[in-house]
Design a protein around this motif. Sequence first.
Motif, PDB file in Angstrom:
ATOM      1  N   GLU A  95       1.735  -0.373   5.814  1.00 23.67           N
ATOM      2  CA  GLU A  95       1.980   0.630   4.790  1.00 23.67           C
ATOM      3  C   GLU A  95       3.334   0.408   4.116  1.00 23.67           C
ATOM      4  O   GLU A  95       3.453   0.498   2.894  1.00 23.67           O
ATOM      5  CB  GLU A  95       1.926   2.028   5.415  1.00 23.67           C
ATOM      6  N   GLU A  96       4.343   0.081   4.938  1.00 23.93           N
ATOM      7  CA  GLU A  96       5.664  -0.180   4.372  1.00 23.93           C
ATOM      8  C   GLU A  96       5.636  -1.413   3.479  1.00 23.93           C
ATOM      9  O   GLU A  96       6.217  -1.416   2.378  1.00 23.93           O
ATOM     10  CB  GLU A  96       6.686  -0.364   5.499  1.00 23.93           C
ATOM     11  N   VAL A  97       4.953  -2.468   3.964  1.00 24.09           N
ATOM     12  CA  VAL A  97       4.851  -3.691   3.164  1.00 24.09           C
ATOM     13  C   VAL A  97       4.092  -3.423   1.874  1.00 24.09           C
ATOM     14  O   VAL A  97       4.477  -3.892   0.794  1.00 24.09           O
ATOM     15  CB  VAL A  97       4.172  -4.808   3.982  1.00 24.09           C
ATOM     16  N   ARG A  98       2.995  -2.645   1.989  1.00 22.75           N
ATOM     17  CA  ARG A  98       2.193  -2.337   0.800  1.00 22.75           C
ATOM     18  C   ARG A  98       3.015  -1.537  -0.203  1.00 22.75           C
ATOM     19  O   ARG A  98       2.992  -1.816  -1.405  1.00 22.75           O
ATOM     20  CB  ARG A  98       0.945  -1.547   1.201  1.00 22.75           C
ATOM     21  N   ASP A  99       3.767  -0.544   0.290  1.00 24.01           N
ATOM     22  CA  ASP A  99       4.598   0.263  -0.609  1.00 24.01           C
ATOM     23  C   ASP A  99       5.653  -0.606  -1.296  1.00 24.01           C
ATOM     24  O   ASP A  99       5.900  -0.471  -2.507  1.00 24.01           O
ATOM     25  CB  ASP A  99       5.277   1.393   0.173  1.00 24.01           C
ATOM     26  N   GLU A 100       6.277  -1.488  -0.483  1.00 23.62           N
ATOM     27  CA  GLU A 100       7.293  -2.373  -1.054  1.00 23.62           C
ATOM     28  C   GLU A 100       6.668  -3.334  -2.069  1.00 23.62           C
ATOM     29  O   GLU A 100       7.236  -3.578  -3.146  1.00 23.62           O
ATOM     30  CB  GLU A 100       7.975  -3.165   0.073  1.00 23.62           C
ATOM     31  N   ARG A 129       0.457  -0.313  19.403  1.00 24.34           N
ATOM     32  CA  ARG A 129       0.504  -1.536  18.592  1.00 24.34           C
ATOM     33  C   ARG A 129      -0.217  -1.337  17.263  1.00 24.34           C
ATOM     34  O   ARG A 129       0.269  -1.762  16.207  1.00 24.34           O
ATOM     35  CB  ARG A 129      -0.119  -2.700  19.373  1.00 24.34           C
ATOM     36  N   GLU A 130      -1.379  -0.683  17.326  1.00 26.21           N
ATOM     37  CA  GLU A 130      -2.145  -0.454  16.099  1.00 26.21           C
ATOM     38  C   GLU A 130      -1.399   0.482  15.153  1.00 26.21           C
ATOM     39  O   GLU A 130      -1.374   0.267  13.932  1.00 26.21           O
ATOM     40  CB  GLU A 130      -3.515   0.115  16.442  1.00 26.21           C
ATOM     41  N   GLU A 131      -0.778   1.538  15.708  1.00 29.09           N
ATOM     42  CA  GLU A 131      -0.032   2.468  14.875  1.00 29.09           C
ATOM     43  C   GLU A 131       1.165   1.788  14.230  1.00 29.09           C
ATOM     44  O   GLU A 131       1.453   1.992  13.040  1.00 29.09           O
ATOM     45  CB  GLU A 131       0.430   3.669  15.722  1.00 29.09           C
ATOM     46  N   VAL A 132       1.868   0.970  15.028  1.00 35.84           N
ATOM     47  CA  VAL A 132       3.028   0.248  14.489  1.00 35.84           C
ATOM     48  C   VAL A 132       2.586  -0.706  13.393  1.00 35.84           C
ATOM     49  O   VAL A 132       3.223  -0.807  12.337  1.00 35.84           O
ATOM     50  CB  VAL A 132       3.771  -0.508  15.607  1.00 35.84           C
ATOM     51  N   TRP A 133       1.476  -1.412  13.624  1.00 29.13           N
ATOM     52  CA  TRP A 133       0.984  -2.360  12.631  1.00 29.13           C
ATOM     53  C   TRP A 133       0.567  -1.637  11.349  1.00 29.13           C
ATOM     54  O   TRP A 133       0.840  -2.107  10.244  1.00 29.13           O
ATOM     55  CB  TRP A 133      -0.193  -3.141  13.199  1.00 29.13           C
ATOM     56  N   ASP A 134      -0.082  -0.471  11.487  1.00 29.50           N
ATOM     57  CA  ASP A 134      -0.458   0.314  10.313  1.00 29.50           C
ATOM     58  C   ASP A 134       0.778   0.748   9.524  1.00 29.50           C
ATOM     59  O   ASP A 134       0.781   0.721   8.282  1.00 29.50           O
ATOM     60  CB  ASP A 134      -1.267   1.547  10.733  1.00 29.50           C
ATOM     61  N   GLU A 135       1.825   1.149  10.281  1.00 30.31           N
ATOM     62  CA  GLU A 135       3.063   1.558   9.615  1.00 30.31           C
ATOM     63  C   GLU A 135       3.698   0.381   8.886  1.00 30.31           C
ATOM     64  O   GLU A 135       4.191   0.523   7.759  1.00 30.31           O
ATOM     65  CB  GLU A 135       4.045   2.144  10.627  1.00 30.31           C
ATOM     66  N   VAL A 136       3.692  -0.786   9.535  1.00 29.19           N
ATOM     67  CA  VAL A 136       4.259  -1.981   8.905  1.00 29.19           C
ATOM     68  C   VAL A 136       3.477  -2.337   7.653  1.00 29.19           C
ATOM     69  O   VAL A 136       4.063  -2.627   6.597  1.00 29.19           O
ATOM     70  CB  VAL A 136       4.272  -3.165   9.902  1.00 29.19           C
TER      71      VAL A 136
END
Length: 306
Positions: free
Chosen positions: A277-282, A268-275
């Motif tokens: 990061e994707e949101v931040r990049d976007e 869950r933590e890894e998925v949230w970090d990925e999300v």
Amino acid sequence: MNNDTYQDKKPHEESDTQIVEIQPDQKENGKQEPAVVKRNGKATVFTRLFSEPKYLQRLYKTIHPEQNVALEEFKNITTEAILTNTIYNDLGFSVRDQLIVMMEAQSTWSVNISYRELEYLVHTWKEYISETEQNRYSTKKMQLPLPEVYLLFSGERKEKPEYISFAKVFFPNQNCPIDLKIKVIYYDDKSNILNEYIGFTRIFDECVRKYKRSEEAVREILRICREEGYLVEFLAEHEKEVAATLFDLFDHERIQRDYQRELRKDIREEVWDEVKEEVRDEYEAKIDALKAQIADLNAKIARTSI
């Protein structure tokens, strides 16, 4: 309904021996995975109990009261899988090299046992052919021991079919050329080793429901079995071993549950970090585009002012 065979419309997948699957120690994402046991407590006691010839003899006398077979005429051929997730069964033994008896113990009804027993039987025959150095490709007919296949059912059930048929379970109303009929054994009021084991499993389940998988549950299982006369001789001979085994199994199951819970948390933590990061990049990409638009607009304004 025909009581000879039964096809369960909604079979369950649980059994005494399929609680958790074995996993070798391995590292993933820098974490050490715990090795977990293949069998659960009831199945471990079942296999340990009938690994001894005298109890094997009592079992055979229960299913064949008309025969007298000496201890040395039994051979345990149970397939074990300790460190790999391969074929294994609860109990298999040969009698005078002429008969092989295979028995699975289940507390939850599942007609899928008919497939597993067929798989175990073929595996056991292959082992026999290899041990007796027979050639399956030879023109000479091989010699195979006659099989008897049983299911020891320790659960509660209204319908009690005498047999489970592989062909009728998986290919009903079809002309299936392969079949295996499994004789189902249920608890009754007779005094024999199989009823003692079923009594043990019911005490086991009740204590686990009441005390969870704890040391208190193990102590109560052993105490009640002694008082009610289930596996008294076996437990007297191996009480420390059985207790230690159940303690270890319960502890392994606890470790596995803790590990799975921690693994889910990490995922869950890894998925949230990925999300994030994707949101931040976007978001940063949109900010950069907006800044560029503002810069262009400021440039146009500057040119107009001039």
